[in-house]
Design a protein around this motif. Structure first.
Motif, PDB file in Angstrom:
ATOM      1  N   GLY A  63       2.438   9.255  -5.849  1.00 23.53           N
ATOM      2  CA  GLY A  63       3.016  10.549  -5.473  1.00 23.53           C
ATOM      3  C   GLY A  63       4.081  11.006  -6.444  1.00 23.53           C
ATOM      4  N   LEU A  64       4.919  10.102  -6.897  1.00 25.68           N
ATOM      5  CA  LEU A  64       5.942  10.467  -7.886  1.00 25.68           C
ATOM      6  C   LEU A  64       5.302  10.915  -9.196  1.00 25.68           C
ATOM      7  CD1 LEU A  64       8.637   7.695  -7.325  1.00 25.68           C
ATOM      8  CD2 LEU A  64       8.783  10.118  -6.729  1.00 25.68           C
ATOM      9  N   ALA A  67       4.306   0.258  -8.953  1.00 26.00           N
ATOM     10  CA  ALA A  67       5.034   0.265  -7.681  1.00 26.00           C
ATOM     11  C   ALA A  67       4.524  -0.841  -6.756  1.00 26.00           C
ATOM     12  CB  ALA A  67       4.897   1.625  -7.002  1.00 26.00           C
ATOM     13  N   MET A  68       3.214  -1.052  -6.732  1.00 26.67           N
ATOM     14  CA  MET A  68       2.646  -2.105  -5.884  1.00 26.67           C
ATOM     15  C   MET A  68       3.055  -3.488  -6.378  1.00 26.67           C
ATOM     16  SD  MET A  68      -1.116  -0.447  -5.283  1.00 26.67           S
ATOM     17  CE  MET A  68      -1.718  -1.535  -4.000  1.00 26.67           C
ATOM     18  N   LEU A  69       3.040  -3.696  -7.689  1.00 22.62           N
ATOM     19  CA  LEU A  69       3.419  -4.985  -8.254  1.00 22.62           C
ATOM     20  C   LEU A  69       4.891  -5.285  -7.983  1.00 22.62           C
ATOM     21  CD1 LEU A  69       2.541  -7.441  -9.914  1.00 22.62           C
ATOM     22  CD2 LEU A  69       3.229  -6.178 -11.967  1.00 22.62           C
ATOM     23  N   VAL A  70       5.755  -4.301  -8.179  1.00 23.26           N
ATOM     24  CA  VAL A  70       7.184  -4.502  -7.944  1.00 23.26           C
ATOM     25  C   VAL A  70       7.443  -4.813  -6.470  1.00 23.26           C
ATOM     26  CG1 VAL A  70       9.414  -3.300  -7.899  1.00 23.26           C
ATOM     27  CG2 VAL A  70       7.971  -3.182  -9.934  1.00 23.26           C
ATOM     28  N   THR A  71       6.743  -4.139  -5.575  1.00 22.74           N
ATOM     29  CA  THR A  71       6.922  -4.396  -4.146  1.00 22.74           C
ATOM     30  C   THR A  71       6.438  -5.790  -3.764  1.00 22.74           C
ATOM     31  OG1 THR A  71       6.688  -2.044  -3.673  1.00 22.74           O
ATOM     32  CG2 THR A  71       6.373  -3.558  -1.830  1.00 22.74           C
ATOM     33  N   ALA A  72       5.300  -6.189  -4.305  1.00 21.14           N
ATOM     34  CA  ALA A  72       4.782  -7.532  -4.007  1.00 21.14           C
ATOM     35  C   ALA A  72       5.740  -8.612  -4.512  1.00 21.14           C
ATOM     36  CB  ALA A  72       3.402  -7.718  -4.628  1.00 21.14           C
ATOM     37  N   ILE A  73       6.257  -8.442  -5.704  1.00 18.58           N
ATOM     38  CA  ILE A  73       7.209  -9.415  -6.264  1.00 18.58           C
ATOM     39  C   ILE A  73       8.486  -9.437  -5.426  1.00 18.58           C
ATOM     40  CG2 ILE A  73       8.694  -9.920  -8.240  1.00 18.58           C
ATOM     41  CD1 ILE A  73       6.374  -8.845 -10.012  1.00 18.58           C
ATOM     42  N   SER A  74       8.956  -8.273  -5.035  1.00 18.78           N
ATOM     43  CA  SER A  74      10.163  -8.201  -4.208  1.00 18.78           C
ATOM     44  C   SER A  74       9.953  -8.906  -2.874  1.00 18.78           C
ATOM     45  CB  SER A  74      10.527  -6.734  -3.978  1.00 18.78           C
ATOM     46  OG  SER A  74      11.600  -6.630  -3.079  1.00 18.78           O
ATOM     47  N   ILE A 122       0.840  -1.204   0.000  1.00 19.33           N
ATOM     48  CA  ILE A 122       0.000   0.000   0.000  1.00 19.33           C
ATOM     49  C   ILE A 122       0.874   1.253   0.000  1.00 19.33           C
ATOM     50  CG2 ILE A 122      -1.727   1.307   1.316  1.00 19.33           C
ATOM     51  CD1 ILE A 122      -2.801  -1.224  -0.085  1.00 19.33           C
ATOM     52  N   ALA A 123       1.914   1.265   0.826  1.00 18.97           N
ATOM     53  CA  ALA A 123       2.819   2.420   0.871  1.00 18.97           C
ATOM     54  C   ALA A 123       3.515   2.625  -0.467  1.00 18.97           C
ATOM     55  CB  ALA A 123       3.848   2.228   1.987  1.00 18.97           C
ATOM     56  N   ALA A 124       3.889   1.547  -1.121  1.00 19.77           N
ATOM     57  CA  ALA A 124       4.526   1.657  -2.435  1.00 19.77           C
ATOM     58  C   ALA A 124       3.552   2.249  -3.448  1.00 19.77           C
ATOM     59  CB  ALA A 124       5.019   0.297  -2.901  1.00 19.77           C
ATOM     60  N   LYS A 164      -3.320  11.417 -18.053  1.00 19.24           N
ATOM     61  CA  LYS A 164      -4.096  11.194 -16.829  1.00 19.24           C
ATOM     62  C   LYS A 164      -3.921   9.778 -16.288  1.00 19.24           C
ATOM     63  CE  LYS A 164      -7.488  14.701 -17.723  1.00 19.24           C
ATOM     64  NZ  LYS A 164      -8.819  15.149 -17.450  1.00 19.24           N
ATOM     65  N   TRP A 165      -3.620   8.823 -17.129  1.00 18.82           N
ATOM     66  CA  TRP A 165      -3.479   7.441 -16.696  1.00 18.82           C
ATOM     67  C   TRP A 165      -2.168   7.173 -15.968  1.00 18.82           C
ATOM     68  CZ3 TRP A 165       0.859   5.393 -18.684  1.00 18.82           C
ATOM     69  CH2 TRP A 165       1.330   5.889 -19.907  1.00 18.82           C
ATOM     70  N   LEU A 166      -1.232   8.135 -15.988  1.00 14.31           N
ATOM     71  CA  LEU A 166       0.089   7.905 -15.409  1.00 14.31           C
ATOM     72  C   LEU A 166       0.040   7.679 -13.891  1.00 14.31           C
ATOM     73  CD1 LEU A 166       3.099   7.707 -15.978  1.00 14.31           C
ATOM     74  CD2 LEU A 166       3.271  10.139 -15.467  1.00 14.31           C
ATOM     75  N   THR A 167      -0.784   8.412 -13.184  1.00  9.82           N
ATOM     76  CA  THR A 167      -0.835   8.278 -11.721  1.00  9.82           C
ATOM     77  C   THR A 167      -1.289   6.888 -11.287  1.00  9.82           C
ATOM     78  OG1 THR A 167      -1.172  10.650 -11.476  1.00  9.82           O
ATOM     79  CG2 THR A 167      -1.746   9.267  -9.587  1.00  9.82           C
ATOM     80  N   PRO A 168      -2.445   6.379 -11.765  1.00  9.90           N
ATOM     81  CA  PRO A 168      -2.820   5.029 -11.333  1.00  9.90           C
ATOM     82  C   PRO A 168      -1.867   3.956 -11.864  1.00  9.90           C
ATOM     83  CG  PRO A 168      -4.443   5.893 -12.876  1.00  9.90           C
ATOM     84  CD  PRO A 168      -3.498   7.006 -12.549  1.00  9.90           C
ATOM     85  N   ALA A 169      -1.292   4.161 -13.041  1.00  9.39           N
ATOM     86  CA  ALA A 169      -0.346   3.185 -13.587  1.00  9.39           C
ATOM     87  C   ALA A 169       0.925   3.137 -12.743  1.00  9.39           C
ATOM     88  CB  ALA A 169      -0.017   3.514 -15.036  1.00  9.39           C
ATOM     89  N   ALA A 170       1.406   4.306 -12.314  1.00 11.10           N
ATOM     90  CA  ALA A 170       2.611   4.347 -11.472  1.00 11.10           C
ATOM     91  C   ALA A 170       2.339   3.672 -10.134  1.00 11.10           C
ATOM     92  CB  ALA A 170       3.058   5.787 -11.261  1.00 11.10           C
TER      93      ALA A 170
END
Length: 173
Positions: A17-18, A42-49, A9-11, A32-38
């Motif tokens: 935010g970025l 970030a959430m997917l990368v964190t979950a995989i990590s 969630i924090a990711a 406009k799609w950049l914010t939810p995509a980012a």
């Protein structure tokens, strides 16, 4: 599990935010799609990590004398990246501190095995290792194994790394 969820969630908030900061810097020129995509990336990368770092963290938390003797790596269609780099979902560890000579002698050793799983409770199993034949016999609590014979062991074909660690671990004591 809770801290992994909090990290994801924090990711997501960090990725969003970025994207918002980038939008401010470019004076609203980002799509406009950049914010939810980012946030999603970030959430997917964190979950995989979190999934991949579990084994290394668990192994680092083992007490001295506990050695990993086997790992269970998996790949899944819903995790396509695991076909490139399989994920460790569980492992077996031998506690060399508990190794003891068996009363029957004959090169037999008893010891404790622990089975760890990513989303499972840790299981404990006491095992009798027959070093000369390379066989193992799981020991049921409450049963007497003082007069065990070679015929009591299942056919060979056990995990050679586990048997080697148990037999060499006892010789070193």
């Amino acid at each position: 599990m809770l801290w992994g969820f909090v990290a994801v969630i924090a990711a997501g908030f960090g990725g969003a935010g970025l994207a918002v900061i980038l939008n401010k810097i470019t004076r609203g020129r980002t799509p406009k799609w950049l914010t939810p995509a980012a946030a999603a990336v970030a959430m997917l990368v964190t979950a995989i990590s979190n999934e991949y770092s579990w084994f290394a963290q668990s192994q680092a938390n083992l007490k001295p004398g506990v050695v990993v003797v086997n790992t269970m790596e998996t790949s899944a269609f819903y995790r396509p990246w695991t076909y490139v780099y399989p994920m460790t979902e569980g492992f077996v560890a031998l506690d060399t501190n508990t190794l003891a000579d068996h009363p029957s002698g004959a090169g037999r050793v008893t010891g404790d095995l622990y089975l760890f799983g990513r989303w499972a409770n840790t299981e404990h199993l006491q095992v009798l290792f027959d070093c000369p034949t390379g066989r193992t016999l799981p020991m049921i609590p409450g049963e007497n194994y003082d007069t065990v014979t070679t015929e009591d062991f299942p056919d060979a074909g056990g995990d050679s790394q586990m048997i080697t660690a148990a037999c060499q671990g006892r010789e070193g004591k």
